[in-house]
Structure formats: structure tokens, C-alpha cells
Design a protein around this motif. Sequence first.
Motif, PDB file in Angstrom:
ATOM      1  N   LEU A  34       3.701  -0.325   4.445  1.00 28.27           N
ATOM      2  CA  LEU A  34       3.138   0.817   5.169  1.00 28.27           C
ATOM      3  C   LEU A  34       4.201   1.518   6.016  1.00 28.27           C
ATOM      4  CD1 LEU A  34      -0.195  -0.964   6.112  1.00 28.27           C
ATOM      5  CD2 LEU A  34      -0.078   1.188   4.864  1.00 28.27           C
ATOM      6  N   HIS A  35       5.106   0.719   6.609  1.00 29.09           N
ATOM      7  CA  HIS A  35       6.260   1.281   7.328  1.00 29.09           C
ATOM      8  C   HIS A  35       7.079   2.170   6.397  1.00 29.09           C
ATOM      9  CE1 HIS A  35       7.302  -0.060  11.404  1.00 29.09           C
ATOM     10  NE2 HIS A  35       6.604  -1.154  11.175  1.00 29.09           N
ATOM     11  N   ILE A  38       2.632  -4.731   5.951  1.00 31.00           N
ATOM     12  CA  ILE A  38       3.038  -3.831   7.045  1.00 31.00           C
ATOM     13  C   ILE A  38       4.399  -3.202   6.727  1.00 31.00           C
ATOM     14  CG2 ILE A  38       3.626  -3.732   9.508  1.00 31.00           C
ATOM     15  CD1 ILE A  38       0.667  -4.113   9.046  1.00 31.00           C
ATOM     16  N   ASN A  39       5.262  -3.971   6.096  1.00 32.77           N
ATOM     17  CA  ASN A  39       6.546  -3.430   5.654  1.00 32.77           C
ATOM     18  C   ASN A  39       6.320  -2.267   4.676  1.00 32.77           C
ATOM     19  OD1 ASN A  39       9.040  -2.965   4.424  1.00 32.77           O
ATOM     20  ND2 ASN A  39       9.622  -5.118   4.411  1.00 32.77           N
ATOM     21  N   GLU A  92       5.689   5.476   5.684  1.00 32.12           N
ATOM     22  CA  GLU A  92       5.916   6.446   6.764  1.00 32.12           C
ATOM     23  C   GLU A  92       7.317   7.042   6.672  1.00 32.12           C
ATOM     24  OE1 GLU A  92       3.780   7.182   9.379  1.00 32.12           O
ATOM     25  OE2 GLU A  92       2.279   5.926   8.416  1.00 32.12           O
ATOM     26  N   GLU A  93       8.244   6.156   6.310  1.00 34.10           N
ATOM     27  CA  GLU A  93       9.664   6.498   6.367  1.00 34.10           C
ATOM     28  C   GLU A  93      10.061   7.503   5.291  1.00 34.10           C
ATOM     29  OE1 GLU A  93      11.465   2.565   6.612  1.00 34.10           O
ATOM     30  OE2 GLU A  93      13.355   3.550   6.088  1.00 34.10           O
ATOM     31  N   SER A 123       4.735  -8.224   8.763  1.00 29.06           N
ATOM     32  CA  SER A 123       5.900  -7.342   8.745  1.00 29.06           C
ATOM     33  C   SER A 123       6.821  -7.553   7.556  1.00 29.06           C
ATOM     34  CB  SER A 123       6.709  -7.552  10.023  1.00 29.06           C
ATOM     35  OG  SER A 123       5.903  -7.234  11.113  1.00 29.06           O
TER      36      SER A 123
END
Lengths: 302, 302
Positions: free
Chosen positions: B193-194, B190-191, B197-198, B186
Motif C-alpha cells: 500500500l505504501h 502495508i508495504n 502511494e509512492e 510493514s
Amino acid sequence: MAINLPHLNTKTTFPIKPRTNLGPSSARYMPRAIAVAQNHSYWASIEADVHDHLNKAIQIRPPETVFEPMHYLTFAAPTTAASALCVAACELVGGDRAEALAAASAIHLMHAAAYAHEHLPLTDKSRPESKPEIHHKFDPNIELLTGDGIAPFGFELLARSMDPARTDHPDRILRVIAEISRACGSQGMINGLHKEEEILDQYSRFEFVEYVCKKKYGEVHASGAACGAILGGGDDEEIERLRRFGLYAGTVRGLMEKENIPEIQNIIRKLKDLALEELEGFHGKNTDLISSLVFEPSLCVA
Amino acid sequence: MAINLPHLNTKTTFPIKPRTNLGPSSARYMPRAIAVAQNHSYWASIEADVHDHLNKAIQIRPPETVFEPMHYLTFAAPTTAASALCVAACELVGGDRAEALAAASAIHLMHAAAYAHEHLPLTDKSRPESKPEIHHKFDPNIELLTGDGIAPFGFELLARSMDPARTDHPDRILRVIAEISRACGSQGMINGLHKEEEILDQYSRFEFVEYVCKKKYGEVHASGAACGAILGGGDDEEIERLRRFGLYAGTVRGLMEKENIPEIQNIIRKLKDLALEELEGFHGKNTDLISSLVFEPSLCVA
């Protein structure tokens, strides 16, 4: 009807002590209501400590878009007794509770990640009907990603858990990482979930149900108990006894949800006996506390 | 325009050696065609060794329904230079290639798991349009589960990688597990990829692109390089230099896919210079080999 669990026919050389050898602190002859209350309070105190440990580790901090769903999904998953069993096993072999909290937290994190992914709305609708719809607070993409972040965080927590003042046991932590990754991976929990997908139309056949419960629940409980014993400094006999106890106890707890299948009740009875046998070499009050996990399905279920 | 990478303004006390100090084996003045061929053959030999290591570790075995998709999805993902960089960094600090293969494999596995999940057909269609459709050999549920099995397998491989004959460095492996789990979790991949999305509707803004590339690619390359240096026995200065090199190199490699945004070209130029500066304290031929990663986007891309 064959009970297909490993170690079942293994003759053990571990000296089985008669039950009367149980220490003076044994709660065996305690009135049942008091014993039940003691069991509940023991497991509740473990769960509170694991919760605190996790809560400190996953504080909501920037970037909130990452840590808010991570915090939420970590605690949205029901608790698993595998996590609490890790702490109880550590204490049973004489270890300190604090030594097992990172491993217990890592087990909960792996379980929470799997739970989040198990309930993702995917485009194919082939999931077992028995799985209830759950409330989704976030978009599917975010829940997918968050699960992918929660799992490695468990390993990070474990790898960093070594007290710098105690540099004597990094090998124990490595062993625990190998145990948990295996039990939660393709040879354990993921294997059980795979099987569940595979046998959708035959899910009432007891041998499939038994296999799924062993893989999905048994292996994780086995690994939780073994990890607790490793971290608490148990010897190899104690570790393997507790691993088998965990395997039987976890499988029983899974099977209890399927008690409507007639053959299952027989399997549960046999597994309970096997689980208790594994505890006979241990002394003291905690043996009764740990064994309660096999008899009281309501313990350690949030 | 601010380049927002960490360590950028850190004054280092590491003695920067003049370039003429580079060893006699330096390929600096080699004709370009020969140097390019040498670079390709160096990285290709690393990739072949990592592939062999993985291939032995993930043999298709019973239950095939679990291991066949695991094998398939592990090798269906394009290779990542982060994995090869781990091996190259180990060799650069004087370590033996074999010491870094488990970590390099674990990095590939984390990347392959993320790749499988990134391309899952979820019910919401909010994914960035730039992501190409990929061929799905298995049902979405199976690909989801398999990714969940691949990631912990990487940690299992690492935790079991300690040569029982060499019990002196379990702490290095624990450090590497903490590094990889953080970079792929995270706070890293993963951060990124987040964030992707954002910022769907603003994905052409260079500062967002830079952030995503740093998190999604930079951090994993940074961790790969640092892990290689740790396992190869590098000192703290070498580890941190290689970590920064990896951060810049990985970010550059991500940004190269977005060169159509004008500001990006400037950022790439600056990051390349910064990456090369980090290598100046090292000697020998491998410095040139490693630096080629920044200049040749075709290296280590299957």
C-alpha cells in the motif's frame, strides 16, 4: 457519586499483610528527596531498556519509505507508563526484566499506532477541541498506513519473543497476546476513544471522563501490569492484584489531566487508596517503586 | 523481463511426483462444467464456515456504538481468497477444517481493517484514482477507530483459539501469529500500500504493478497458505511449498485486475505455471480444488 470500576466491591481472600511486614529493603522511611530520586531512576532505567529494545527491533532499513516513518512515529508518541509498568510488574513477582521487554515494547507500539491515528487530519472536524495539533512529518496517507503497520509489528515482536532455548512457556506469550490485543482493542483503548467521540459536547461530565480514562488508560495499564506478572511467573492472585493496581493507577494518571473538574479529585483519592491496597500483599523495595506511579504524574511521561 | 519473486530459482529437493500418481479421487479428467461446479462449491463452503466463525465472534453487543461498526466493517469488505486458502491448505495437508478457522478469520479481519482504512476520506487527495469511492455508513473518525479495533481483535481471536483440551500446540499458534502479523504489516500488505502511494504517476509500469500485487496480495495469500499448513500439521516442505503457491496465486489474482498492461499477461502465465508446480508433490482431489484459485478469478470474491 458512584465509582464505577470493576472489582471495587469484590471481597478478596488474598491475605493482606500489615505494612510493617514490608521487607527490610523497604524505602518507606527514606527521606522523601532520596525516595523520589530512586523512583525516577528506576522508571528511567526501565524506559531506557524498552527504548533500546524497540530501537533494535525497528531499525531503519530498506524499504526506507516504510521503515523511516515507522521508526519516526514509534518514537514520536509520548511514552506510556503502561509499558514501563509491564516491566516493573515482572520484576515485582521475581521475574527477569528481559522477559518483559518484548511485551512492554508491544504495548508501546500499540499506543504509538493509536497516537498517530488519533492525530490524523481527517476530513471531519468533529474531534475534541482539547486535542492539540501535532507536527506531521509525513502525508496523512503515510501516517495512516504506518500506524497500520506499527500495530501488527507489536504482535510479531511478541510472537517471536520466545527464547528458542526455553520452549516451556509459549502459553504465557499467547496469554499476553490475548491480554494486549483486548486492552488495546474494542473493549479497551478503542472503546475509550469511541466514547470520547460520542460525548464531545458533554466532556466535562465527570462520569464520562471517568469512563473514558478507565477505558483509554486504565485498561492498558491493567493489561501491562498483568502481562508483566504473567511473564515473570506470578501466580493468579499476583496477576489479578497487579491487574487491578494497573487499572486504578492508569485511570488515575488519565484523570490527573482533568483535575479541574471538582468530582474528579474525589475519584482520584479513592482510586489511589484502592491501588495501594492491591500492593499490600507484595514485599520489598519494588512495592514502593511501583506505587510511585500513582503519586507522581511526571514519571514515565516523555 | 525479470520476474522478481523470491524462491524462483531455488532448486527444491522435494520429490516431484508424476501427475499420474494423483489419487483415484482426482477430478482431473472430470468434465469441465462439473469440475467448475465442484470448485465453486468447495470454496463457497469454506467461505460460509469462515463467515459463521466471524459472525459468532463479532456479535453486536454493548457498547453498540463500538460493536455495530465493527460488525458492519468486518463484513463490508470483500472477501479475500487468502482467508479461504488458509482453510484449504490445512485440509490439503490432512488437517481438520476447524483448526484453521480462527486463523482464516484473523486474516479476513486484517484485510477488512486495511480495506476500511484504504477507503477513508483523508484530507489529502493523493490517492490512486483507480480506487472507487465506497459508501461510508459511519463518520470517518469512527471508521478509522473501528479499523484500529478490528486488527487486534484478529490476534485476540487467534491467541484464544487454542483448544484448552489440546495444549500440545501453542507454538503453532505463535508461529501463525508471527506469520500473519508480518504478512499484513510493514513487510507485506502495508508495504504494498505504501508503494502504491509512492508510484501514483507511474502505476502503469508493469514492474511496479507486479511489486505492489506481490506485496499487497501475494504475501497475504502466502501467509494464509503457510498458516493453514502449519495448523494442519504439515511438514516443513509442505509448508514452504504451500507458501510459494500462495505467493504466486495471490500475486496472479492481483495482477488479473491489471491485464490491460501487455507485459502483465506474460507474468501471469509464468506465475500460474510456478504455482501449479508447487502443488505437484501433493495428492488427492484437493490439489485440483486449490489450483482452481489460480485460474478462476471469480472464486472467493464476494
